[in-house]
Design an enzyme around this catalytic site. Structure first.
Site, PDB file in Angstrom:
ATOM      1  N   PRO A  34     -36.512 -14.852 -34.165  1.00 49.00           N
ATOM      2  CA  PRO A  34     -35.095 -15.273 -33.285  1.00 49.00           C
ATOM      3  C   PRO A  34     -33.984 -14.004 -34.195  1.00 49.00           C
ATOM      4  O   PRO A  34     -32.948 -13.942 -33.219  1.00 49.00           O
ATOM      5  CB  PRO A  34     -34.709 -16.589 -33.875  1.00 49.00           C
ATOM      6  N   GLY A  35     -34.176 -13.705 -35.442  1.00 50.56           N
ATOM      7  CA  GLY A  35     -33.220 -12.769 -36.118  1.00 50.56           C
ATOM      8  C   GLY A  35     -33.689 -11.664 -36.200  1.00 50.56           C
ATOM      9  O   GLY A  35     -33.044 -10.747 -36.921  1.00 50.56           O
ATOM     10  N   GLY A  44     -35.695  -8.430 -34.007  1.00 52.90           N
ATOM     11  CA  GLY A  44     -36.350  -7.735 -32.697  1.00 52.90           C
ATOM     12  C   GLY A  44     -36.619  -6.561 -33.017  1.00 52.90           C
ATOM     13  O   GLY A  44     -37.739  -6.095 -33.589  1.00 52.90           O
ATOM     14  N   GLU A  47     -47.344   1.695 -27.000  1.00 57.02           N
ATOM     15  CA  GLU A  47     -46.449   0.665 -26.006  1.00 57.02           C
ATOM     16  C   GLU A  47     -45.287   1.530 -25.632  1.00 57.02           C
ATOM     17  O   GLU A  47     -45.012   1.193 -24.283  1.00 57.02           O
ATOM     18  CB  GLU A  47     -45.674  -0.320 -27.394  1.00 57.02           C
ATOM     19  N   GLY A  72     -26.237  -6.645   0.970  1.00 58.59           N
ATOM     20  CA  GLY A  72     -26.437  -7.863   0.819  1.00 58.59           C
ATOM     21  C   GLY A  72     -27.767  -8.241   0.511  1.00 58.59           C
ATOM     22  O   GLY A  72     -28.115  -9.164  -0.301  1.00 58.59           O
ATOM     23  N   GLY A  95     -39.297  -3.675 -26.457  1.00 56.76           N
ATOM     24  CA  GLY A  95     -40.259  -2.418 -27.111  1.00 56.76           C
ATOM     25  C   GLY A  95     -39.326  -1.566 -27.903  1.00 56.76           C
ATOM     26  O   GLY A  95     -39.804  -0.386 -28.216  1.00 56.76           O
ATOM     27  N   GLY A  96     -38.100  -1.826 -28.113  1.00 56.23           N
ATOM     28  CA  GLY A  96     -37.123  -0.983 -28.787  1.00 56.23           C
ATOM     29  C   GLY A  96     -36.106  -0.758 -27.984  1.00 56.23           C
ATOM     30  O   GLY A  96     -35.884  -0.214 -26.956  1.00 56.23           O
TER      31      GLY A  96
END
Length: 377
Positions: A130-131, A133, A242, A340, A363-364
């Site tokens: 959560p804090g 990434g 990755e 549209g 992934g960054g």
């Protein structure tokens, strides 16, 4: 356009993946978007076809392929217009299971890799929180040694394959330093380990994304993956694989969107002619195509450099930043040119537009990638 890096074997792989997508994915993937996950049976079919362990050793069911072949696979897979399916597979093949292949002991590989390559075991990697990434070192999940066991506590967030997987590679702090972390193997069903909730997302609707909770999760001491305290460097090393895979996904989305848009603007009548007759539209498409082709060549150069054993952290960080921004530029423009219809659910261009957004984040994030580039000048 011919690619100097490709061989006839690469083209055969591309054709095999294309046939699989046409037969096993495209007719059913809209339903997967509604249910929020890709059925395990589809991944098992990919394993049966030899597509889930291309880079791994033959002893454990792999194809012993190099980084270029792995890139061809990721690019071919990404010709699907369903990003959720693509990322479900790429997390398994290029983001989670490589931790086992690169850092696992012979015993760990013998126990798990055959299931990984066959599709019996689906993998996920638990790094983001959560804090924390893109700032991997900021994680709070911790693991403490207690006799013959490790005890893990913490929460992971935004974990692709979090619900689907039955084998997880989890990063946790194991010391006081900012980079003192280790990787661990955690099997689904281990007491104290649970999926907190499945997360609803804007895009990648057919990939399951979850919160993982570790509440005094005890695992055997031998479930540490690689050296104690060296997990940060393992994560950084695997990020190169990755990020090339994510670059392939972005470039393929660009290609698909441009082809769809070319077809659309050549047919769409407006103001006494087709949209293609409007100079601003055809010039804009031409420039986006030029950027996409350039990014693709850079991507292949990066994969080739990996096969040569070169240190290309700076270049791969450039690639991730470049393609993550480019795919959003291309998809926003292509969606605009669809008018549209580009805003209607269930159209491929709208789906690609939604799915593209996260490629500048996951992934960054672009800003983090550019800082990685700048630090190496």
């Amino acid at each position: 356009m011919d690619n100097i890096y490709l061989t006839p074997e690469h083209e055969l792989l591309r054709e095999q993946v294309a046939r699989f997508i046409a037969r096993e994915v495209e007719p059913y993937a809209a339903a997967w978007e509604e249910q929020g996950f890709v059925p395990r049976e589809v991944l098992k079919k990919m394993g049966d076809a030899g597509l889930l362990g291309l880079a791994y050793d033959a002893e454990h069911g792999g194809g012993e392929a190099d980084a270029l072949t792995n890139l061809v696979f990721a690019e071919a897979l990404s010709q699907s217009t369903f990003g959720g399916f693509i990322i479900t597979v790429l997390v398994h093949t290029d983001m989670a299971s490589p931790h086992l292949f690169h850092a696992g002991t012979d015993a760990q590989k013998a126990r798990y890799l055959p299931g990984v390559t066959s599709g019996e075991l689906i993998t996920a990697v638990g790094i983001s929180e959560p804090g924390a990434g893109s700032d991997v070192a900021g994680m709070r999940t911790n693991a403490k040694r207690d006799g013959d066991e490790w005890v893990i506590n913490g929460t992971k967030m935004f974990i692709t394959n979090g619900v689907l997987a039955n084998l997880y590679f989890v990063a946790a702090k194991t010391g006081p330093g900012r980079h003192d972390m280790s990787m661990f193997i955690v099997e689904k069903g281990t007491p104290g380990f649970s999926v907190g909730r499945a997360l609803k997302k804007t895009g990648w609707l057919s990939s399951d994304t979850a919160e993982l909770i570790f509440d005094n999760v005890r695992i055997p001491a031998e479930n540490i993956l690689g050296e104690e305290g060296k997990g940060f460097y393992s994560v950084m090393k695997n990020f190169q694989t990755e990020r090339i895979a994510l670059g392939a996904m972005a470039v393929s989305h660009c290609n698909q969107a441009l082809l769809m848009t070319l077809d659309h603007v050549r047919q769409r009548q407006a103001f006494g002619g087709t949209l293609w007759d409007k100079q601003v539209i055809r010039q804009r498409i031409a420039m986006l195509d030029a950027k996409t082709r350039a990014a693709r060549q850079f991507m292949y150069h990066c994969a080739w450099a990996v096969t040569q054993g070169k240190d290309i952290v700076q270049e791969v960080s450039m690639l991730k930043a470049l393609t993550g921004e480019l795919v959003n530029e291309v998809l926003t423009t292509c969606q605009q040119f669809h008018g549209g219809m580009g805003f209607i659910r269930e159209t491929a261009i709208e789906r690609l537009w939604r799915d593209a957004r996260v490629l500048g984040i996951g992934g960054g994030a672009t800003e983090v990638m550019l800082d990685e580039v700048a630090k190496r000048y």
